[in-house]
Design an enzyme around this catalytic site. Structure first.
Site, PDB file in Angstrom:
ATOM      1  N   ALA A  28       0.914  -1.113  -0.246  1.00 39.40           N
ATOM      2  CA  ALA A  28      -0.028   0.059  -0.061  1.00 39.40           C
ATOM      3  C   ALA A  28       0.717   1.273  -0.220  1.00 39.40           C
ATOM      4  O   ALA A  28       0.442   2.265   0.375  1.00 39.40           O
ATOM      5  CB  ALA A  28      -0.826  -0.080   1.009  1.00 39.40           C
ATOM      6  N   TYR A 172       4.210 -14.435 -14.582  1.00 34.16           N
ATOM      7  CA  TYR A 172       3.221 -13.406 -14.112  1.00 34.16           C
ATOM      8  C   TYR A 172       1.819 -14.263 -14.299  1.00 34.16           C
ATOM      9  O   TYR A 172       1.109 -14.229 -13.403  1.00 34.16           O
ATOM     10  CB  TYR A 172       3.307 -12.248 -14.685  1.00 34.16           C
TER      11      TYR A 172
END
Length: 307
Positions: A28, A172
Site C-alpha cells: 500500500a 506472471y
C-alpha cells in the site's frame, strides 16, 4: 457477464461508512494499494499499510487522510509473513491481497520460490491462512486479465518455478491464475465450514501505476509507458475494482473487473474468468501444493467446524 446496476458509474463516494472497521492492504505504499488504502481510510476505516519498506510506507501514510498505520511485511520472505501475522491482535474485517510484481527477470524469493509465484501468490496464501482466524468479513485478492492471456495460462504443477523454461509473462500469468484458484478453493472451504467470511477476487484492468516499470523487457517497458499514457485508466480508477469487491454485498467467489472493452477500464462489475481459473480440481491441487511449500495450512479452528 453481470453488469453493475448503478445508473451512474460506481466510485469512492458509494463506499458505505467504514467507521469501526479495520483493513489490511498489502503493497500500500504506492499505486493501487495506496489508492485503495486512501479510499477506505477516507470512508472511516482504520487501515494498515502492510509494506516491505517501512520508510516508504510512512511517506505514503502521510498522504492519507484518516486513521492509518504502517507495518512491515515482505511477501517474498515467509518469516516476515509469519512475523506480521503473529503480531496481529484483535479482529480484522478486511484483508486486501494487493501487493505484487510483474514480468520481472528470473529470480528467487528468500525461501527459494520463483519471484512472481512466491511474492504474488504464495506469500498471500500464507498470510491469508495465518490471519484467517481473526478475519471477520472478507478477503479480496488481486488477479489480472493476464490469467487468460494468449497461450492458455495454466499452473505448471510439474515445474512451478519454471526452471529451465522461465518467461516473465508466463510466470506472471501463472501467479495471477493461482490467485483466482486460491479464491475459489478458499471460498469452498469457508462455505463448508459454515464461516461467514467471503473470499473474492478483483482485477484493475489496465491501470497506470509503477508496476510495469520493472518489466524484464526494454521493449515492453516502452510499450507499457505508451499504453499508460494513452490507454490506461489511472490508479484510483483501477482501485475501484478491489474496493467494489471489498464493500459491496457480493457472493463469495465473485470476481470483479472493469466493464469496458476487453475489461481494460470502466465501471466495476462482475468479470469473466477463464476455464482454467474455474477448475475446482486444479484449485484443490494447488492448495495442497501450497500448504506443502509454505508449511501453512487452513486453520484448524475453522476446519474443525466441518467435522
Amino acid at each position: 457477464m453481470a453488469k453493475n446496476t448503478h445508473t451512474q458509474p460506481w466510485n469512492t463516494t458509494d463506499i458505505p461508512d467504514q467507521t469501526g472497521r479495520t483493513a489490511v492492504v498489502t503493497g500500500a505504499n504506492s499505486g493501487l494499494g495506496l489508492a485503495t488504502a486512501t479510499a477506505l481510510a477516507g470512508a472511516g476505516a482504520h487501515v494498515v499499510l502492510a509494506v516491505r519498506d517501512a520508510k516508504r510506507g510512512e511517506t505514503a501514510a502521510a498522504t492519507v487522510n484518516g486513521s492509518v498505520e504502517v507495518r512491515r511485511l515482505d511477501l517474498a520472505d515467509l518469516s516476515s509473513v509469519r512475523e506480521f501475522a503473529a503480531g496481529w491482535h484483535g479482529d480484522l474485517d478486511l484483508l486486501i491481497n494487493n501487493a505484487g510484481v510483474m514480468n520481472v527477470p528470473e529470480g528467487r524469493t528468500k525461501d527459494g520460490f520463483e519471484t512472481q509465484f512466491g511474492t504474488n501468490y504464495l506469500g498471500h496464501f500464507a498470510l491469508t491462512n495465518l490471519l484467517l482466524p481473526q478475519i471477520t468479513d472478507r478477503v479480496v485478492s488481486l488477479s489480472s486479465t493476464a490469467h487468460k492471456s494468449p497461450g492458455s495460462p495454466r499452473i505448471h504443477f510439474d515445474n512451478l518455478d519454471l526452471t529451465g523454461e522461465y518467461d516473465p509473462m508466463t510466470a506472471y500469468s501463472q501467479s495471477k491464475l493461482a490467485m483466482l484458484l486460491f479464491t475459489l478453493e478458499l471460498q469452498r472451504r469457508l462455505t463448508a465450514a459454515g464461516s461467514p467470511v467471503r473470499a473474492l477476487a478483483a482485477h484493475p484492468g489496465w491501470s497506470a501505476t509503477n508496476l510495469q516499470g520493472n518489466d524484464a523487457s526494454t521493449l515492453r517497458r516502452l510499450l507499457w509507458r505508451l499504453g499508460n499514457k494513452f490507454i490506461a485508466q489511472d490508479g484510483p480508477a483501477g482501485a475501484l475494482n478491489p474496493l467494489y469487491a471489498a464493500v459491496q454485498d457480493l457472493p463469495g467467489g465473485s470476481f470483479v473487473g472493469p466493464d469496458g472493452m476487453f475489461e481494460m477500464r470502466g465501471t466495476p462489475s462482475l468479470a469473466g474468468r477463464s476455464a482454467a481459473a474455474s477448475d475446482p480440481a486444479a484449485a484443490r491441487r494447488l492448495w495442497t501444493v501450497s500448504e506443502e511449500l509454505t508449511g501453512v495450512t487452513f486453520p484448524e479452528a475453522i476446519a474443525a467446524v466441518q467435522s
